[in-house]
Design a protein around this motif. Structure first.
Motif: not given
Length: 340
Positions: A37, A41-42, A154, A213, A215, A225
């Motif tokens: 993440s 994650g983004l 997250d 993962w 956004n 996230i």
């Protein structure tokens, strides 16, 4: 002086902890999935998913609780941008455990994505092919209490993304929802539907799903996230049912042609395929030829307090009490938690 020295030591220790690189967990654990993440994650969403190139990964089975329990009410709203479904239970809500989840995740809400034609409507593509529509179901980690709070973490939210395929016959799981669309044509209009259990809308599965993962952008410009989960099981709809989505009005009182986002590049991002064991020639499983039995079970809260079940399930209570005492035959006990 001693106090200042202690404060300085604590601050130095905190800085060292922040600078210390995060240790990579052991491969094969659920924690190893969570580890990514930080770096992935983004990254933008949605993506194309496919068996080809996916990381096949073993996890515990996903467990579904209380999805056969009737809600107190279900409200459906045309927000002007999507169709939003929210449900309320007087007692415990449906939730998930196991699988790729380290903790309990509670059902939050459901919404839909569609497009201008039958070839472009799903957010995700599968094997580089888009489908007419997609249903998203969000779950949040129970300790955060609300989805709004969970989005700040997250590990707070996981989004189930059900592909809606084109079919000749209507899907009973979607029909009771789409039939109410004429009541919410105008933006910000709402209506009650059902109420039926969530098992009558959501295909359930213990394994065989994609996970990555990425956004979740918000209208306010925030980027959250979250985990994106795409099951290999699908929903389906006829062309006439898909047209009903495009008859809904947007905020400017015009028919909403679609709300699906453009696909993004995967690049080096990891897409996991969790516990695959069915047909691996196609990334999506064939449409079911008959309704599949529910795999949801009642939580300990309901089994220990059967009077908490909604009145529509009152007829099950006597049988449940017998099962808890061991008076009911084993065959009947097994049937008790399956509502077809």
């Amino acid at each position: 002086m001693a106090s200042k020295s202690t404060d300085a030591f604590d601050e130095e220790e905190r800085v060292q902890e922040e600078e210390e690189p995060k240790r990579e967990p052991t491969y094969g654990t659920v924690e190893w999935i969570y580890y990514w993440s930080d770096t992935e994650g983004l990254l933008p969403t949605p993506l194309n998913v496919s068996i080809t190139g996916a990381i096949k990964y073993s996890c515990p089975s996903l467990r579904w609780y209380n999805f056969d329990v009737y809600p107190h009410k279900i409200k459906m709203t045309n927000t002007g941008y999507t169709v939003l479904i929210g449900a309320k239970w007087k007692t415990e809500r449906p939730y998930l455990e196991g699988g790729v989840l380290l903790e309990r995740h509670v059902l939050s809400q459901i919404h839909f994505h569609w497009g201008p034609n039958l070839m472009d409507g799903s957010e995700h593509s599968v094997d580089n092919r888009k489908h007419p529509a997609e249903m998203h179901v969000s779950f949040f980690k129970s300790e955060y209490l609300t989805q709004e709070e969970a989005l700040k973490h997250d590990d707070g939210v996981v989004m189930f993304c059900y592909i809606i395929k084109m079919a000749v016959d209507p899907d009973p799981r979607l029909t009771w929802v789409i039939d109410a669309f004429p009541k919410i044509r105008e933006p910000q209009s709402r209506t009650r539907i059902g109420p039926l259990p969530m098992s009558k809308l959501m295909p359930m599965f213990a394994e065989d799903y994609f996970l990555y993962w990425g956004n979740l952008p918000s209208a306010k410009g925030d980027n959250f996230i979250i985990r994106w989960l795409v099951p290999r099981v699908t929903l389906f709809a006829t062309s006439e049912q898909i047209k009903e989505f495009r008859k809904l009005w947007d905020p400017w009182d015009e028919p909403n042609p679609g709300n699906c986002r453009p696909l993004q590049e995967q690049k080096d991002r990891k897409i996991f395929l969790i516990n695959p064991h069915f047909n691996l020639y196609n990334s999506l499983l064939p449409l079911p030829t008959k309704p599949e039995p529910s795999i949801s079970v009642l939580s300990d809260e309901y089994t220990s307090k059967p009077w908490m079940l909604p009145s529509i399930e009152a007829s099950l209570q006597a049988v449940l009490e017998k099962a808890l005492r061991g008076d009911e035959p084993e065959e009947e006990q097994n049937k008790l938690f399956v509502i077809n």
